[in-house]
Design an enzyme around this catalytic site. Structure first.
Site, short mmCIF file in Angstrom:
data_model
loop_
_atom_site.label_atom_id
_atom_site.label_comp_id
_atom_site.label_asym_id
_atom_site.label_seq_id
_atom_site.Cartn_x
_atom_site.Cartn_y
_atom_site.Cartn_z
N HIS A 52 0.86 -1.27 -0.18
CA HIS A 52 -0.01 0.19 -0.14
C HIS A 52 0.94 1.14 -0.01
CE1 HIS A 52 0.80 -0.35 4.42
NE2 HIS A 52 0.27 0.64 4.59
N HIS A 54 1.41 4.18 1.78
CA HIS A 54 1.98 4.83 3.00
C HIS A 54 3.68 4.84 2.89
CE1 HIS A 54 -1.76 4.29 5.49
NE2 HIS A 54 -1.87 5.34 4.93
N ASP A 56 6.09 4.79 5.06
CA ASP A 56 6.84 3.82 5.77
C ASP A 56 6.84 2.52 5.05
OD1 ASP A 56 4.17 3.70 6.67
OD2 ASP A 56 4.87 2.01 8.18
N HIS A 57 6.25 2.37 3.88
CA HIS A 57 6.26 0.93 3.10
C HIS A 57 6.82 1.12 1.82
CE1 HIS A 57 3.41 -1.07 5.74
NE2 HIS A 57 3.46 0.21 6.33
N HIS A 108 -7.48 -0.63 5.50
CA HIS A 108 -6.37 0.30 6.06
C HIS A 108 -6.09 1.51 4.98
CE1 HIS A 108 -2.77 1.77 8.13
NE2 HIS A 108 -2.01 1.39 6.92
N ASP A 130 -0.11 -3.74 6.25
CA ASP A 130 -0.83 -3.21 7.61
C ASP A 130 -2.27 -3.35 7.71
OD1 ASP A 130 1.58 -2.03 8.10
OD2 ASP A 130 0.77 0.28 7.93
N HIS A 168 4.52 -4.70 10.63
CA HIS A 168 4.82 -3.88 12.07
C HIS A 168 5.11 -4.76 13.17
CE1 HIS A 168 4.53 0.48 10.60
NE2 HIS A 168 3.44 0.04 9.92
FE FE Z 1 2.91 0.95 8.06
ZN ZN Z 2 0.19 1.83 6.70
#
Ligand code: FE
Ligand code: ZN
Length: 256
Positions: A52, A54, A56-57, A108, A130, A168
């Protein structure tokens, strides 16, 4: 074939699957750690999978692609670092000779996908980003409780011995909440003790398994009378259906 959770940021894992020569990585939010790992092992990066949009990915994707020439495969309906091959539910991709089935898991984010490898060496595994965490699920940033319920149900229906590779290390905090929901779930209490011991030694609690998550994850257990009763104690207006129970659990967890 080896499966490694490479820690990143404060609580992310960048999953690496490799055969000693070529590797895939999943959701590289940063590139430095992956590049160090590649340099120290001499393994070549073949493919980057993204679940996805985001940061942090995806934050390390452009740098990694530039450094290694790896191809990128990600969700069809999200804003992504271009160029990439866009895939959605029902499609399959072959990476390192392993077939990955793409599953749509919105909730999410609106276009979140998961990669399920039924025949991976060492047993099936799923990269679920996530959406499903051990003992919990992702926050509903772009989706509805109904969508999340359907997405989690699709993941829960995978073979029990499927390794669950979440992005995570939220397990302990999720399990504290899970115990508040189901204080008498013996499987849950035993798992919590095992995970506390692992974290005390800085070991990852992941991968989990689908079978384990079915027994301990309240978000997969919304049809259990005890889980529904706990949701109604927290929010008496909660309906009796699984989606209403999930909605209450998710809101409760947000303020837990
Ligand atoms: Fe994340
Ligand atoms: Zn995420």
């Amino acid at each position: 074939m080896q499966l490694i959770p490479l820690p990143a940021f404060s609580d992310n894992y960048i999953w690496i699957l490799h055969d000693g020569q070529r590797a895939l990585v999943v959701d590289p939010g940063e590139s430095a750690g992956v590049q160090q790992w590649l340099a120290s092992t001499g393994v070549q990066l073949d493919t980057i999978l993204i679940t996805h949009h985001h940061a942090d990915h995806t934050g390390g994707v452009a740098e990694l692609r530039e450094a290694t020439g790896a191809r990128v495969i990600g969700p069809a309906f999200e804003t992504m670092p271009e160029p990439l091959r866009r895939v959605s539910g029902g499609e399959s991709v072959e990476v390192l000779g392993i077939r990955f089935e793409v599953i749509d898991v919105p909730g999410h984010t609106a276009g979140h996908i998961a990669f399920f490898a039924p025949d991976a060496p060492g047993g099936p595994l799923v990269f679920c980003g996530d959406t499903l965490f051990s003992g919990g699920c992702g926050r509903l940033f772009e989706g509805t409780p109904g969508q999340m319920h359907e997405s989690l149900s699709a993941l829960a229906a995978l073979p029990g011995h499927t390794r669950v590779c979440c992005t995570h290390e939220y397990t302990l905090s999720n399990l504290r909440f899970a115990v508040a929901v189901e204080p008498d779930n013996a499987d849950l209490l035993g798992y919590q003790a095992r995970c506390e011991a692992l974290r005390a030694q800085q070991q990852p609690t992941l991968p989990s398994s689908i079978e384990l998550e079915r027994r301990i994850n309240p978000f997969l257990r919304t049809a259990e009378p005890g889980v529904a009763a706990a949701a109604r104690r927290h929010a008496p207006a909660t309906g009796t259906d699984a989606v209403s129970v999930l909605a209450t659990l998710r809101e409760w967890k947000n303020v837990f």
